[in-house]
Design an enzyme around this catalytic site. Structure first.
Site, PDB file in Angstrom:
ATOM      1  N   ARG A 116       0.856  -1.190   0.000  1.00 39.44           N
ATOM      2  CA  ARG A 116       0.000   0.000   0.000  1.00 39.44           C
ATOM      3  C   ARG A 116       0.888   1.235   0.000  1.00 39.44           C
ATOM      4  O   ARG A 116       1.088   1.873   1.028  1.00 39.44           O
ATOM      5  CB  ARG A 116      -0.939  -0.037   1.196  1.00 39.44           C
ATOM      6  CG  ARG A 116      -2.059  -1.059   0.981  1.00 39.44           C
ATOM      7  CD  ARG A 116      -2.895  -1.249   2.209  1.00 39.44           C
ATOM      8  NE  ARG A 116      -2.101  -1.865   3.280  1.00 39.44           N
ATOM      9  CZ  ARG A 116      -2.618  -2.350   4.400  1.00 39.44           C
ATOM     10  NH1 ARG A 116      -3.915  -2.294   4.603  1.00 39.44           N
ATOM     11  NH2 ARG A 116      -1.847  -2.886   5.312  1.00 39.44           N
ATOM     12  N   ASP A 160       2.307   4.858  -0.174  1.00 38.18           N
ATOM     13  CA  ASP A 160       1.730   6.135   0.263  1.00 38.18           C
ATOM     14  C   ASP A 160       1.669   7.146  -0.880  1.00 38.18           C
ATOM     15  O   ASP A 160       2.269   6.938  -1.940  1.00 38.18           O
ATOM     16  CB  ASP A 160       2.601   6.737   1.380  1.00 38.18           C
ATOM     17  CG  ASP A 160       2.499   5.947   2.666  1.00 38.18           C
ATOM     18  OD1 ASP A 160       1.377   5.582   3.050  1.00 38.18           O
ATOM     19  OD2 ASP A 160       3.560   5.699   3.282  1.00 38.18           O
ATOM     20  N   ARG A 213      11.165   4.758   4.908  1.00 37.18           N
ATOM     21  CA  ARG A 213      11.435   6.194   4.999  1.00 37.18           C
ATOM     22  C   ARG A 213      12.062   6.568   6.342  1.00 37.18           C
ATOM     23  O   ARG A 213      12.910   7.469   6.405  1.00 37.18           O
ATOM     24  CB  ARG A 213      10.150   6.979   4.744  1.00 37.18           C
ATOM     25  CG  ARG A 213       9.682   6.841   3.294  1.00 37.18           C
ATOM     26  CD  ARG A 213       8.219   7.208   3.098  1.00 37.18           C
ATOM     27  NE  ARG A 213       7.952   8.554   3.558  1.00 37.18           N
ATOM     28  CZ  ARG A 213       6.722   9.067   3.695  1.00 37.18           C
ATOM     29  NH1 ARG A 213       5.657   8.325   3.389  1.00 37.18           N
ATOM     30  NH2 ARG A 213       6.562  10.297   4.103  1.00 37.18           N
TER      31      ARG A 213
END
Lengths: 256, 256
Positions: free
Chosen positions: A50, A52, A206
């Site tokens: 999924r 972002d 990240r």
């Protein structure tokens, strides 16, 4: 009924992310609209990751169950004719019933691109995080390597998310140098973080990159990653790097 | 008063082109606004090449006359802080009075990128013309090479433009293969047309590329470029390739 495995590339810049949302355009929504057009009735597609808002893909995988009988070449051409220019279906294959893009996946590979030239390149503004100033690649490489293996990655998970376990296994975690070129000529030197694992927590890549950049700037000793993992505290790790430097490169299925 | 030579890179996608227009955002307008901010009064900047809407630059050159005394590093930082993210000033130097980015230029180099994979890459949609299907690189190379030298390029000039002469000298005209990569991994094989000359007529590079693609597809014998130049008829050449594949790579000054 046939189960299809679709492989997609996309420039995630203008999407709210992979997943359908109440507002804004999602990659999943665009793909489902194109599939539904072919099928004649609404079709659902499940994604492997999924991604972002702003995150890109070269090899996102989606699974869907349909009845239409077109061959792979026709499906690719039809979907790409319906999809916007920033999404491309690059592969289609029929897979056994029960295949699920997310739950059947063995591992995923992500790349995160850091442009570390003094000046930002306009050709890279959608695809790389611009971090001017010197970065110690050796320190980043050392810090990255310490993450390979099975660890509790709670320190790299966005707060407010709930998962059964924060233990994940990384089989690759490296930093290398590269040069970007869209064909018009070199447009800046890069550091590319490449990571492969059996699963990733929310914002995990990240948060790792934000921490590696601190190590590269000398703000954090490169040898302290094991300690950071043990602490299990998100606040002890570095900031979350921006979404637009990240790309889901490959999803693998079956025994690696 | 100081005369400055500025070198700029930009992603031309959302601009009406280099030149200021009554409506829409131009690269020249954005640069002049940033310069005027530094100078305190309106400043004009002249560009070496009036790139069209959608055309990019790695090495556009602009000249301007100012009174501020900042050093080159400060000017670069200040301008980039004011400019939007799709324009970057990559160099500033003080040049002798009378220097003019356009009239002082010795030659210019452009690249045109053709993505010829079967499927378009979302990472290249702003920077390359997608031409699916096989292209005969040898035929394109032969046709391109026939343009080197001093010729009347009237066949490759957009209709409706008036210039004193349509004779130009090309010192390079080549087609080579390349692979695009913004750092996340290869995103398609390319053909890159590279051309250097003392001047270019309106849409000349794009008309040449449209003609080379016809040669690559076998729709035009590669050996007929000399004949095409002699005919001086725009209708005899190929279509104008789209703007977004084109990039002004370098402008040189002084004896080459």
């Amino acid at each position: 009924m046939r189960t299809l495995k679709l492989t997609l590339a996309y420039d995630g810049t203008r999407f709210v992310g992979w997943q359908r949302q109440l507002e804004g355009e999602s990659v999943q929504g665009a793909l489902e609209a194109a599939l539904s057009d072919l099928e004649g009735v609404p079709v659902t597609a499940h994604g492997a990751g999924r991604t972002d808002a702003g995150v890109h893909a070269l090899g996102q995988v989606a699974s869907t169950v349909v009845t239409f009988r077109h061959d792979a070449g026709t499906i690719i051409r039809s979907l790409n004719a319906k999809l916007p220019g920033d999404i491309t279906v690059v592969g289609v294959e029929e897979v056994p019933d029960g295949f699920h893009a997310r739950f059947s996946a063995t591992d995923k590979t992500y790349r995160y691109v850091i442009a570390h030239a003094a000046l930002p390149s306009p050709f890279l503004s959608r695809f790389a995080w611009h971090v001017p100033g010197p970065l110690d690649r050796g320190a980043m490489e050392q810090a990255a390597a310490a993450l390979v293996g099975t660890h509790d990655f709670a320190a790299f998970q966005s707060t407010g998310t709930e998962v059964a376990t924060t233990v994940r296994t990384l089989t690759m975690s490296t930093v290398r140098e590269a040069v970007a070129d869209v064909g018009h000529g070199p447009s800046g030197s890069l550091l590319v973080y490449e990571v492969r694992g059996d699963g990733f927590l929310r914002h995990m890549v990240r948060a790792i990159v934000g921490t590696l950049v601190e190590a590269g700037r000398g703000q954090r000793p490169a040898g302290t990653m094991a300690e950071l993992l043990r602490a299990r505290s998100r606040r002890a790790a570095g900031p979350t790097a921006p979404a637009h430097g990240l790309c889901l490169v490959e999803v693998r299925y079956g025994r690696p």
